[in-house]
Design a protein around this motif. Structure first.
Motif, PDB file in Angstrom:
ATOM      1  N   SER A  75       0.808  -1.211   0.000  1.00  0.00           N
ATOM      2  CA  SER A  75       0.000   0.000   0.000  1.00  0.00           C
ATOM      3  C   SER A  75       0.845   1.267   0.000  1.00  0.00           C
ATOM      4  CB  SER A  75      -0.940   0.004   1.208  1.00  0.00           C
ATOM      5  OG  SER A  75      -0.187   0.014   2.397  1.00  0.00           O
ATOM      6  N   PHE A  76       2.186   1.135  -0.069  1.00  0.00           N
ATOM      7  CA  PHE A  76       3.037   2.317  -0.126  1.00  0.00           C
ATOM      8  C   PHE A  76       2.846   3.033  -1.453  1.00  0.00           C
ATOM      9  CE2 PHE A  76       5.600  -0.115   2.963  1.00  0.00           C
ATOM     10  CZ  PHE A  76       5.724   0.839   3.950  1.00  0.00           C
ATOM     11  N   THR A  77       2.828   4.366  -1.396  1.00  0.00           N
ATOM     12  CA  THR A  77       2.803   5.142  -2.631  1.00  0.00           C
ATOM     13  C   THR A  77       4.233   5.279  -3.133  1.00  0.00           C
ATOM     14  OG1 THR A  77       3.116   7.271  -1.518  1.00  0.00           O
ATOM     15  CG2 THR A  77       0.824   6.481  -1.791  1.00  0.00           C
ATOM     16  N   LEU A  96      11.169   3.994 -10.119  1.00  0.00           N
ATOM     17  CA  LEU A  96      10.419   3.162  -9.179  1.00  0.00           C
ATOM     18  C   LEU A  96       9.163   2.609  -9.846  1.00  0.00           C
ATOM     19  CD1 LEU A  96      10.581   5.126  -5.819  1.00  0.00           C
ATOM     20  CD2 LEU A  96      11.572   2.899  -6.318  1.00  0.00           C
ATOM     21  N   LYS A  97       9.017   1.304  -9.753  1.00  0.00           N
ATOM     22  CA  LYS A  97       7.828   0.625 -10.279  1.00  0.00           C
ATOM     23  C   LYS A  97       7.481  -0.514  -9.332  1.00  0.00           C
ATOM     24  CE  LYS A  97       8.340   1.446 -15.235  1.00  0.00           C
ATOM     25  NZ  LYS A  97       9.269   2.473 -15.307  1.00  0.00           N
ATOM     26  N   GLY A 102       4.062  -7.082  -5.619  1.00  0.00           N
ATOM     27  CA  GLY A 102       3.885  -6.058  -4.600  1.00  0.00           C
ATOM     28  C   GLY A 102       5.175  -5.454  -4.088  1.00  0.00           C
ATOM     29  N   ILE A 103       6.275  -5.656  -4.771  1.00  0.00           N
ATOM     30  CA  ILE A 103       7.569  -5.115  -4.347  1.00  0.00           C
ATOM     31  C   ILE A 103       7.928  -3.935  -5.245  1.00  0.00           C
ATOM     32  CG2 ILE A 103      10.034  -5.590  -4.116  1.00  0.00           C
ATOM     33  CD1 ILE A 103       9.268  -8.497  -3.453  1.00  0.00           C
ATOM     34  N   TRP A 104       8.200  -2.789  -4.605  1.00  0.00           N
ATOM     35  CA  TRP A 104       8.675  -1.633  -5.346  1.00  0.00           C
ATOM     36  C   TRP A 104      10.133  -1.864  -5.702  1.00  0.00           C
ATOM     37  CZ3 TRP A 104       6.114   2.474  -7.259  1.00  0.00           C
ATOM     38  CH2 TRP A 104       4.838   2.750  -6.770  1.00  0.00           C
ATOM     39  N   GLN A 105      10.489  -1.626  -6.950  1.00  0.00           N
ATOM     40  CA  GLN A 105      11.874  -1.777  -7.394  1.00  0.00           C
ATOM     41  C   GLN A 105      12.284  -0.532  -8.160  1.00  0.00           C
ATOM     42  OE1 GLN A 105      11.360  -5.534  -9.539  1.00  0.00           O
ATOM     43  NE2 GLN A 105      12.608  -6.518  -7.973  1.00  0.00           N
TER      44      GLN A 105
END
Length: 128
Positions: A75-77, A96-97, A102-105
């Motif tokens: 749920s992080f923006t 950032l994508k 569900g992992i931001w990379q």
């Protein structure tokens, strides 16, 4: 108003049983009251905080490279993720994508080198 004796008896039993449950003993103290180190007890366990490297010592982010990011609904923006990475000592965070797990990379700079970074749904930060 008088309560029947049976009601008072039940109340007394219930009150006593909760007090007994609160005072149960789960182990024995050291026989000579020495410290756990002397008595062979378990020492305190500390683990390095690999999800948030020290921002004043960005080289500590190397410890985060072995941290396992967990899959889950994130749920992080993008802005929150960028701030978390910057707080961990990474600079110039870009690309950032959020992936399908569900992992931001993204990419970031650390000690003058470009590294791939990730942030999971729990907020754990890792160089990948």
């Amino acid at each position: 108003m008088r309560l029947p004796l049976s009601t008072l008896t039940v109340f007394a039993i219930l009150s006593a049983s909760s007090a007994i449950a609160q005072t149960s003993v789960t182990g024995q103290p050291a026989p000579d009251a020495s410290t756990s180190e002397k008595s062979g007890g378990q020492k305190a366990v500390t683990r390095p905080n690999t999800d948030r490297p020290d921002a004043n010592n960005p080289a500590s982010a190397g410890a985060a490279s072995s941290a396992k990011l967990e899959e889950g609904a994130n749920s992080f923006t993008e802005d929150q993720t960028r701030k978390r990475l910057e707080d961990a000592g990474y600079k110039e965070v870009k690309e950032l994508k959020k992936n399908d797990k569900g992992i931001w990379q993204g990419k970031a700079m650390l000690n003058g080198k470009s590294v791939t970074v990730g942030v999971d749904f729990k907020g754990n930060v890792a160089a990948q």
